[in-house]
Design a protein around this motif. Structure first.
Motif, PDB file in Angstrom:
ATOM      1  N   GLU A   1     -71.907 -39.871  65.121  1.00  0.00           N
ATOM      2  CA  GLU A   1     -71.005 -40.954  64.712  1.00  0.00           C
ATOM      3  C   GLU A   1     -69.642 -40.398  64.326  1.00  0.00           C
ATOM      4  O   GLU A   1     -68.599 -40.970  64.672  1.00  0.00           O
ATOM      5  CB  GLU A   1     -71.605 -41.739  63.545  1.00  0.00           C
ATOM      6  N   ASN A   2     -69.650 -39.278  63.597  1.00  0.00           N
ATOM      7  CA  ASN A   2     -68.390 -38.646  63.222  1.00  0.00           C
ATOM      8  C   ASN A   2     -67.616 -38.189  64.456  1.00  0.00           C
ATOM      9  O   ASN A   2     -66.396 -38.407  64.553  1.00  0.00           O
ATOM     10  CB  ASN A   2     -68.643 -37.427  62.321  1.00  0.00           C
ATOM     11  N   ILE A   3     -68.326 -37.579  65.385  1.00  0.00           N
ATOM     12  CA  ILE A   3     -67.670 -37.065  66.589  1.00  0.00           C
ATOM     13  C   ILE A   3     -67.061 -38.207  67.394  1.00  0.00           C
ATOM     14  O   ILE A   3     -65.917 -38.120  67.870  1.00  0.00           O
ATOM     15  CB  ILE A   3     -68.671 -36.270  67.453  1.00  0.00           C
ATOM     16  N   GLU A   4     -67.813 -39.300  67.548  1.00  0.00           N
ATOM     17  CA  GLU A   4     -67.286 -40.452  68.290  1.00  0.00           C
ATOM     18  C   GLU A   4     -66.062 -41.031  67.603  1.00  0.00           C
ATOM     19  O   GLU A   4     -65.083 -41.403  68.258  1.00  0.00           O
ATOM     20  CB  GLU A   4     -68.376 -41.520  68.424  1.00  0.00           C
ATOM     21  N   HIS A   5     -66.115 -41.109  66.263  1.00  0.00           N
ATOM     22  CA  HIS A   5     -64.974 -41.619  65.502  1.00  0.00           C
ATOM     23  C   HIS A   5     -63.748 -40.731  65.699  1.00  0.00           C
ATOM     24  O   HIS A   5     -62.634 -41.225  65.938  1.00  0.00           O
ATOM     25  CB  HIS A   5     -65.338 -41.673  64.018  1.00  0.00           C
TER      26      HIS A   5
ATOM     27  N   LEU B   1     -63.731 -30.824  61.503  1.00  0.00           N
ATOM     28  CA  LEU B   1     -63.549 -32.073  60.758  1.00  0.00           C
ATOM     29  C   LEU B   1     -64.879 -32.784  60.543  1.00  0.00           C
ATOM     30  O   LEU B   1     -65.096 -33.405  59.493  1.00  0.00           O
ATOM     31  CB  LEU B   1     -62.564 -32.988  61.497  1.00  0.00           C
ATOM     32  N   ASP B   2     -65.772 -32.697  61.519  1.00  0.00           N
ATOM     33  CA  ASP B   2     -67.107 -33.289  61.373  1.00  0.00           C
ATOM     34  C   ASP B   2     -67.846 -32.654  60.192  1.00  0.00           C
ATOM     35  O   ASP B   2     -68.437 -33.364  59.365  1.00  0.00           O
ATOM     36  CB  ASP B   2     -67.900 -33.098  62.666  1.00  0.00           C
ATOM     37  N   VAL B   3     -67.818 -31.332  60.098  1.00  0.00           N
ATOM     38  CA  VAL B   3     -68.487 -30.641  58.991  1.00  0.00           C
ATOM     39  C   VAL B   3     -67.857 -31.028  57.659  1.00  0.00           C
ATOM     40  O   VAL B   3     -68.553 -31.271  56.663  1.00  0.00           O
ATOM     41  CB  VAL B   3     -68.433 -29.113  59.191  1.00  0.00           C
ATOM     42  N   TRP B   4     -66.550 -31.108  57.641  1.00  0.00           N
ATOM     43  CA  TRP B   4     -65.851 -31.505  56.400  1.00  0.00           C
ATOM     44  C   TRP B   4     -66.224 -32.938  56.007  1.00  0.00           C
ATOM     45  O   TRP B   4     -66.451 -33.230  54.829  1.00  0.00           O
ATOM     46  CB  TRP B   4     -64.339 -31.387  56.594  1.00  0.00           C
ATOM     47  N   MET B   5     -66.327 -33.833  56.978  1.00  0.00           N
ATOM     48  CA  MET B   5     -66.702 -35.217  56.687  1.00  0.00           C
ATOM     49  C   MET B   5     -68.127 -35.299  56.138  1.00  0.00           C
ATOM     50  O   MET B   5     -68.429 -36.128  55.290  1.00  0.00           O
ATOM     51  CB  MET B   5     -66.568 -36.063  57.961  1.00  0.00           C
ATOM     52  N   GLN B   6     -69.005 -34.425  56.615  1.00  0.00           N
ATOM     53  CA  GLN B   6     -70.395 -34.444  56.154  1.00  0.00           C
ATOM     54  C   GLN B   6     -70.577 -33.807  54.781  1.00  0.00           C
ATOM     55  O   GLN B   6     -71.392 -34.262  53.978  1.00  0.00           O
ATOM     56  CB  GLN B   6     -71.295 -33.699  57.150  1.00  0.00           C
TER      57      GLN B   6
END
Length: 303
Positions: A118-122, A162-167
């Protein structure tokens, strides 16, 4: 025996590595994040055919330009190659300057969370709407250390970081910090260095030589094969600029100037990164020629 020969781009690793490998009975694993791609020979300074024939090499021209790859993937491949090389009764020599690739061999990555789709798609939609520059600016804000290490605006790395940071709300770089390194027994790391101005002169000369060798023809063939500036392997210094020229967005002189500047900046980041490692045996190639450097290494290895 496991040996690494590291240093900034254009310092002179390849020539010395060939001589070293033949003396200490090794096979070479390239620790370069771009030489693993097919068809990218001139732009990545892949060892020449005669050099590849002298010593078995691994991680050279094995992936298609649009294949995804990472330092973790490189590490997993390398461990398999190491086992095979050791079974042949040979030693292992890593050669390269891609910081995370080299670091993965010394201190494996911590437990990084798997990608969140979901993060990657966003993030991918944001890239379409706002451009990769917007995501890169955010990465510079939340994880400046990782942004500084990248070779330009690498799409996959930006999205992943950015995905890792968002998680986790933690910088991606914190999952592979250089604290607490322990060099295992029978492992040696040698670094090559030159005075900054002399290194930059070599970088400028290398860029000019790339064009003399047919770099633009290499890039044009890649475009004719259907690859673009957004292709994984081509989204890096040199290839992006050459494509800009071929598409009429830059003059040839602008391209050469930008490539030299960006490569010098990349070399500076490499130097800063490696200087933090107190376990590296540094050899100054302004003070020692290749034969002397080889002797220094062999003495340290007790060969």
């Amino acid at each position: 025996m496991r040996t690494s020969l590291i240093g900034p781009t254009a310092v002179g690793k390849t020539a010395l590595s060939i001589d070293l490998a033949q003396v200490i009975n090794t096979e070479i694993i390239s620790a370069d994040s771009r030489q693993c791609y097919k068809y990218l020979n001139i732009g990545t300074s892949t060892p020449a055919k005669d050099e590849l024939e002298k010593v078995p090499h691994h991680n050279i021209s094995i992936l298609e330009p649009d294949q995804e790859d990472s330092a973790v993937d490189f590490y997993e491949r390398s461990i398999r190659w190491e086992r095979q090389i050791e079974q042949r009764g040979k030693n292992i020599l890593y050669v390269g300057g891609s910081t995370l690739h080299v670091q993965s061999l010394i201190k494996p990555f911590d437990d990084v969370p798997e990608a969140n789709e979901e993060n990657i798609e966003h993030l991918q939609q944001r890239m379409v709407d706002e451009g990769i520059e917007s995501l890169y600016a955010q990465l510079e804000d939340v994880d400046p250390d990782y942004a500084a290490k990248m070779d330009g605006m690498n799409t996959q790395r930006i999205l992943r970081a950015l995905d890792v940071w968002m998680q986790t709300e933690k910088p991606f770089s914190s999952f592979h910090s250089d604290n607490g390194f322990e060099i295992s027994e029978n492992t040696y790391v040698f670094g090559l260095k030159r005075e900054r101005k002399k290194l930059y002169k070599r970088i400028n000369e290398r860029v000019d030589r790339m064009f003399e060798m047919g770099f633009l023809d290499e890039v044009k063939k890649l475009l004719d094969m259907g690859y673009t500036k957004e292709t994984r392997a081509l989204n890096s210094v040199g290839y992006r600029d050459a494509i800009d020229y071929l598409e009429g967005e830059k003059s040839l002189e602008e391209v050469k100037k930008d490539m030299k500047t960006q490569t010098r900046h990349y070399a500076k980041r490499q130097i800063t990164w490696f200087k933090r490692w107190d376990f590296v045996n540094w050899i100054d190639l302004d003070k020692h020629n290749y034969d002397e450097a080889l002797t220094i290494i062999l003495d340290e290895l007790n060969v």
